[in-house]
Design an enzyme around this catalytic site. Structure first.
Site, PDB file in Angstrom:
ATOM      1  N   TYR A  24     -17.926  49.551  -1.709  1.00 47.17           N
ATOM      2  CA  TYR A  24     -16.975  49.055  -2.565  1.00 47.17           C
ATOM      3  C   TYR A  24     -16.137  50.232  -2.461  1.00 47.17           C
ATOM      4  O   TYR A  24     -15.983  51.184  -3.319  1.00 47.17           O
ATOM      5  CB  TYR A  24     -17.728  48.896  -3.741  1.00 47.17           C
ATOM      6  CG  TYR A  24     -16.647  48.072  -4.725  1.00 47.17           C
ATOM      7  CD1 TYR A  24     -15.388  47.918  -4.433  1.00 47.17           C
ATOM      8  CD2 TYR A  24     -17.271  48.036  -6.015  1.00 47.17           C
ATOM      9  CE1 TYR A  24     -14.581  47.194  -5.467  1.00 47.17           C
ATOM     10  CE2 TYR A  24     -16.280  47.423  -6.907  1.00 47.17           C
ATOM     11  CZ  TYR A  24     -15.011  46.853  -6.770  1.00 47.17           C
ATOM     12  OH  TYR A  24     -14.173  46.550  -7.637  1.00 47.17           O
TER      13      TYR A  24
ATOM     14  N   LYS B 135     -16.093  46.009   0.873  1.00 44.36           N
ATOM     15  CA  LYS B 135     -15.173  45.269  -0.045  1.00 44.36           C
ATOM     16  C   LYS B 135     -13.932  46.332   0.121  1.00 44.36           C
ATOM     17  O   LYS B 135     -14.121  47.365  -0.789  1.00 44.36           O
ATOM     18  CB  LYS B 135     -15.884  45.061  -1.469  1.00 44.36           C
ATOM     19  CG  LYS B 135     -14.856  44.399  -2.479  1.00 44.36           C
ATOM     20  CD  LYS B 135     -15.416  44.178  -3.611  1.00 44.36           C
ATOM     21  CE  LYS B 135     -14.303  43.662  -4.640  1.00 44.36           C
ATOM     22  NZ  LYS B 135     -13.375  44.308  -5.164  1.00 44.36           N
TER      23      LYS B 135
END
Length: 311
Positions: free
Chosen positions: A142, A173
């Site tokens: 992330y 992400k």
């Protein structure tokens, strides 16, 4: 299915966490929440991230929340990705094992957020430890440097993974504005990594670069806008796609004029208005807005056609 067979396409909502007025989790509301997402064509979720106030939840709350999303999404959602990152690697390992045990489709993690890694190799080493705790689940990094304060080039992380082996690593992400780095990641290793783009207001830019999956907070209540944008782009109608992206930028600008664009309290209010589900307050230090300010924001959104666009 092997980890590398895992695929995800389209919109991934980063869900808000429904709470009662006293701040307790309001888990039963996730059942109608799932139906509301599905009705918009949003079939994937990224649970317990920054939008979901994961950093403000206890370990027990994060586990309960993940369990509810997995059970409520069964047969309705395609993928439930559980964010397991935090300050402690051992906590992340425990959350990863838990996500695997409850049947989540994948996990993701921020870098540790107090004692931070400073290089792609150090991030890779953290991913190696966390990934080993859930060996059957795809693992995503992330990348959220605005909040994590870990300012690496993700391409450097992908390079490091050539020597620091993380068998479950599936992609990222990517919530940043660096389109040079993002583009380099899309083509890294012959494009084998899934690079979910995380800036809602720049989704069309990412589409042009080759993105096929997107994680966003505003997908919770404006999924139809972004799905129309994707459909128009796929059909070669760039003008129509641009129109939808500009509409999203317009309402995001209204939100930004009243504070940070991802103000959780304000976005929970919007979610309550559009869905009819009472999402309650955010956890402190985030605050609810005054009724006077919310009325002004609502009037501006009405004037720009927001509510008609998300129906």
């Amino acid at each position: 299915m092997s980890v590398m067979d895992f695929q995800i396409d389209g919109l991934v909502a980063a869900p808000f966490t429904p709470m009662k007025d006293n701040g307790d989790l309001n888990l039963p509301l996730i059942d109608p929440y799932v139906d509301y997402l599905v009705a918009q064509g949003v079939l994937n979720t990224f649970v317990c991230g920054s939008t979901g106030e994961g950093a403000s939840l206890s370990m027990a709350e994060r586990k309960s929340l993940a369990e509810k999303w997995v059970s409520a999404g069964k047969g309705k959602l395609t993928n439930v990705i559980v964010h397991v990152g935090g300050c402690s690697i051992t906590d992340s390992q425990e959350l990863a094992r838990h996500a695997e045990s409850i049947g989540a489709q994948a996990i993701a993690t921020l870098p540790t957020c107090v004692f931070r890694p400073t290089t792609g190799k150090q991030v890779a080493e953290q991913l190696q430890i966390i990934g080993a705790a859930a060996p059957s689940l795809p693992l995503f990094f992330y990348h959220l440097p605005d909040m994590s304060k870990v300012y690496i080039m993700v391409e450097d992380l992908l390079d490091a993974l050539e020597t620091v082996k993380v068998p479950t690593f599936r992609g990222c992400k990517y919530t940043d504005y660096n389109m040079l780095d993002y583009g380099r990641c899309l083509v890294h290793s012959n494009g084998k990594y899934i690079m979910m783009y995380g800036r809602d207001e720049q989704g069309l830019c990412a589409l042009v670069m080759g993105a096929t999956s997107f994680v966003g907070s505003t997908f919770n209540y404006a999924g139809k806008i972004y799905n129309r944008m994707r459909t128009a782009y796929d059909n070669g109608d760039l003008e129509a796609a641009r129109k939808e992206q500009l509409l999203s930028q317009l309402f995001l600008k209204i939100l930004c004029d009243h504070g940070p664009g991802m103000d959780i309290g304000l976005n929970k209010y919007l979610m309550t208005m559009t869905s009819g589900i009472d999402f309650g307050p955010p956890r402190p230090p985030m605050q609810r807005r005054s009724e006077e300010e919310l009325a002004k924001i609502k009037a501006k959104l009405q004037a720009c056609g927001f509510f008609e666009a998300v129906k």
